[in-house]
Enzyme design. Sequence first.
Site, PDB file in Angstrom:
ATOM      1  N   LEU A 107       0.817  -1.210   0.000  1.00 13.38           N
ATOM      2  CA  LEU A 107       0.000   0.000   0.000  1.00 13.38           C
ATOM      3  C   LEU A 107       0.850   1.260   0.000  1.00 13.38           C
ATOM      4  CD1 LEU A 107      -2.711  -1.242   2.489  1.00 13.38           C
ATOM      5  CD2 LEU A 107      -3.210  -0.291   0.237  1.00 13.38           C
ATOM      6  N   ASP A 136      11.706   2.724   3.918  1.00 17.88           N
ATOM      7  CA  ASP A 136      11.454   1.305   4.160  1.00 17.88           C
ATOM      8  C   ASP A 136      12.670   0.717   4.879  1.00 17.88           C
ATOM      9  OD1 ASP A 136       9.058  -0.515   2.720  1.00 17.88           O
ATOM     10  OD2 ASP A 136      10.710  -1.684   3.571  1.00 17.88           O
ATOM     11  N   ASN A 140       2.547   4.736   7.416  1.00 21.25           N
ATOM     12  CA  ASN A 140       2.014   3.496   6.833  1.00 21.25           C
ATOM     13  C   ASN A 140       2.820   2.256   7.216  1.00 21.25           C
ATOM     14  OD1 ASN A 140       0.722   1.859   4.410  1.00 21.25           O
ATOM     15  ND2 ASN A 140       2.937   1.781   4.112  1.00 21.25           N
ATOM     16  N   TYR A 146      -1.553  -5.863  17.322  1.00 19.91           N
ATOM     17  CA  TYR A 146      -1.899  -5.070  16.133  1.00 19.91           C
ATOM     18  C   TYR A 146      -3.200  -4.290  16.348  1.00 19.91           C
ATOM     19  CZ  TYR A 146      -2.806  -4.346  11.091  1.00 19.91           C
ATOM     20  OH  TYR A 146      -3.058  -3.817   9.849  1.00 19.91           O
ATOM     21  N   LYS A 196      -3.519  -0.284  16.288  1.00 22.10           N
ATOM     22  CA  LYS A 196      -4.348   0.371  15.271  1.00 22.10           C
ATOM     23  C   LYS A 196      -5.511   1.144  15.899  1.00 22.10           C
ATOM     24  CE  LYS A 196      -2.257  -0.714  11.385  1.00 22.10           C
ATOM     25  NZ  LYS A 196      -1.410   0.327  10.749  1.00 22.10           N
ATOM     26  N   THR A 231      -2.371  -7.538  -0.392  1.00 18.81           N
ATOM     27  CA  THR A 231      -0.928  -7.273  -0.312  1.00 18.81           C
ATOM     28  C   THR A 231      -0.264  -8.497   0.302  1.00 18.81           C
ATOM     29  OG1 THR A 231      -0.982  -6.426   1.940  1.00 18.81           O
ATOM     30  CG2 THR A 231      -1.323  -4.809   0.193  1.00 18.81           C
TER      31      THR A 231
HETATM   32  N1  NAD Z   1      -3.281  -4.813   3.362  1.00 16.06           N
HETATM   33  C1  NAD Z   1      -4.396  -4.536   4.045  1.00 16.06           C
HETATM   34  O1  NAD Z   1      -5.501  -4.982   3.699  1.00 16.06           O
HETATM   35  C2  NAD Z   1      -4.338  -3.660   5.249  1.00 16.06           C
HETATM   36  C3  NAD Z   1      -5.496  -3.539   6.025  1.00 16.06           C
HETATM   37  C4  NAD Z   1      -5.478  -2.698   7.112  1.00 16.06           C
HETATM   38  C5  NAD Z   1      -4.333  -1.987   7.414  1.00 16.06           C
HETATM   39  N2  NAD Z   1      -3.203  -2.136   6.668  1.00 16.06           N
HETATM   40  C6  NAD Z   1      -2.031  -1.362   7.039  1.00 16.06           C
HETATM   41  O2  NAD Z   1      -1.479  -0.728   5.897  1.00 16.06           O
HETATM   42  C7  NAD Z   1      -0.059  -0.612   6.064  1.00 16.06           C
HETATM   43  C8  NAD Z   1       0.652  -1.248   4.867  1.00 16.06           C
HETATM   44  O3  NAD Z   1       0.270  -2.599   4.784  1.00 16.06           O
HETATM   45  P1  NAD Z   1       0.624  -3.535   3.534  1.00 16.06           P
HETATM   46  O4  NAD Z   1      -0.478  -4.508   3.432  1.00 16.06           O
HETATM   47  O5  NAD Z   1       1.017  -2.708   2.364  1.00 16.06           O
HETATM   48  O6  NAD Z   1       1.893  -4.308   4.127  1.00 16.06           O
HETATM   49  P2  NAD Z   1       3.224  -4.823   3.432  1.00 16.06           P
HETATM   50  O7  NAD Z   1       3.789  -5.822   4.374  1.00 16.06           O
HETATM   51  O8  NAD Z   1       2.992  -5.221   2.011  1.00 16.06           O
HETATM   52  O9  NAD Z   1       4.141  -3.506   3.413  1.00 16.06           O
HETATM   53  C9  NAD Z   1       4.629  -2.927   4.594  1.00 16.06           C
HETATM   54  C10 NAD Z   1       5.946  -2.243   4.279  1.00 16.06           C
HETATM   55  O10 NAD Z   1       6.430  -1.649   5.488  1.00 16.06           O
HETATM   56  C11 NAD Z   1       7.812  -1.927   5.598  1.00 16.06           C
HETATM   57  N3  NAD Z   1       8.199  -1.867   6.997  1.00 16.06           N
HETATM   58  C12 NAD Z   1       7.975  -2.776   7.976  1.00 16.06           C
HETATM   59  N4  NAD Z   1       8.475  -2.341   9.135  1.00 16.06           N
HETATM   60  C13 NAD Z   1       9.016  -1.120   8.891  1.00 16.06           C
HETATM   61  C14 NAD Z   1       9.658  -0.151   9.699  1.00 16.06           C
HETATM   62  N5  NAD Z   1       9.869  -0.328  11.008  1.00 16.06           N
HETATM   63  N6  NAD Z   1      10.074   0.995   9.114  1.00 16.06           N
HETATM   64  C15 NAD Z   1       9.883   1.215   7.794  1.00 16.06           C
HETATM   65  N7  NAD Z   1       9.282   0.331   6.992  1.00 16.06           N
HETATM   66  C16 NAD Z   1       8.846  -0.823   7.539  1.00 16.06           C
HETATM   67  C17 NAD Z   1       7.966  -3.309   4.991  1.00 16.06           C
HETATM   68  O11 NAD Z   1       9.310  -3.574   4.622  1.00 16.06           O
HETATM   69  C18 NAD Z   1       7.010  -3.222   3.796  1.00 16.06           C
HETATM   70  O12 NAD Z   1       7.663  -2.685   2.659  1.00 16.06           O
HETATM   71  C19 NAD Z   1       0.264  -1.257   7.399  1.00 16.06           C
HETATM   72  O13 NAD Z   1       0.288  -0.273   8.401  1.00 16.06           O
HETATM   73  C20 NAD Z   1      -0.911  -2.190   7.615  1.00 16.06           C
HETATM   74  O14 NAD Z   1      -1.096  -2.490   8.964  1.00 16.06           O
HETATM   75  C21 NAD Z   1      -3.184  -2.970   5.590  1.00 16.06           C
END
Ligand code: NAD
Length: 309
Positions: A21, A40, A93, A159, A163, A193
């Site tokens: 995302l 990242d 994010n 989590y 959140k 994702t």
């Molecule tokens: N995918 C979904 O449906 C969904 C739903 C609700 C919330 N979210 C939230 O959206 C955000 C992104 O989720 P996603 O699905 O793209 O996850 P993802 O795992 O595909 O991407 C997360 C990214 O964050 C990076 N990361 C992890 N720890 C880090 C840190 N300490 N510092 C910097 N970068 C770091 C990872 O390397 C990765 O590139 C998250 O906060 C997640 O909780 C996602």
Amino acid sequence: MNTVMDLSGKVAVVTGSGRGLGLAYAKALAHAGACVVINDVDDDAAKDAVRQIAEAGGTATSLVAAVGPAHVADALVTKAVDEFGRLDIMVTNAGILRDGVLWKMSDESFDEVIDVHLRGTFTCARAAANRFREQGDGGRLILISSPAGQLGNFGQSNYAAAKAGIVAMARTWAMELARANVTVNAVIPVAATEMTKTLPAFAPFIAASESTGAPLPGWIRRDEALGTVEDVAPLIVFLASEKSADVTGQAIGIGGDQLALWSHPKVKIAVYSDGGWTAADIAAAWAAEVGAEPEPFGIPSPQVPEAHV
Ligand SMILES: NC(=O)c1ccc[n+]([C@@H]2O[C@H](COP(=O)([O-])OP(=O)(O)OC[C@H]3O[C@@H](n4cnc5c(N)ncnc54)[C@H](O)[C@@H]3O)[C@@H](O)[C@H]2O)c1
């Protein structure tokens, strides 16, 4: 309807934007004209994100660091200012999962998740707020939450707590930063994702969509509000833009074909007893009135239509 909102001259930091995302948010902000700091923990992913944005005609730089501690948040703001002269938009994010039911969750799993999501959001927002206040011309804090934080989710104490805390901080900072013309909103995304594509109910459909390039089925996009990362990104662009200048303190959901406003907690029913309550009176009032319609909790299980079972 698809007019690009102009973010030229704006500078954004998107944490965790090497993939998923965050990468979609960074690309969409850059496409709208903003200069973007990619962050990242994955060096290759961060470099690749900068390359993809440059190839599409956008402007980006990267800082590889683990969000959580204050010095990383400060470094991200410094990077934006050194490279692009200012900061207008902070998107918090970055995220990880360390799932486990309560009785099996280790202190390490709890702390790791709280550190990246809750502390990382706090430190990055604080560093951005300080910069916004110095600049004196407003700003945007866009905090990423989750349905798990709104409803609770099995196996996700750490989590869900983080959140939920993020939404509480959004409401608090919306008040504190209103005079500085800084809007603060929580986004509640759902998208296929790395984090979600192994969920058993969705896995076969996501895998099929990835291998054929066909869109996810309509029932997933509409009823489960699950789509691609690109489906979520326009909300970030809207919240970063002048069009959302009066939107603050909100928890806004988006995923697949759905755009949603989450309600905030409020007292649903209150009853009164002069001089206070005894435990026995509470039991009686609970059965008769206060607890007659208890609130649901937990993310509802996906409803896979008969034809797809
Ligand atoms: N995918 C979904 O449906 C969904 C739903 C609700 C919330 N979210 C939230 O959206 C955000 C992104 O989720 P996603 O699905 O793209 O996850 P993802 O795992 O595909 O991407 C997360 C990214 O964050 C990076 N990361 C992890 N720890 C880090 C840190 N300490 N510092 C910097 N970068 C770091 C990872 O390397 C990765 O590139 C998250 O906060 C997640 O909780 C996602």
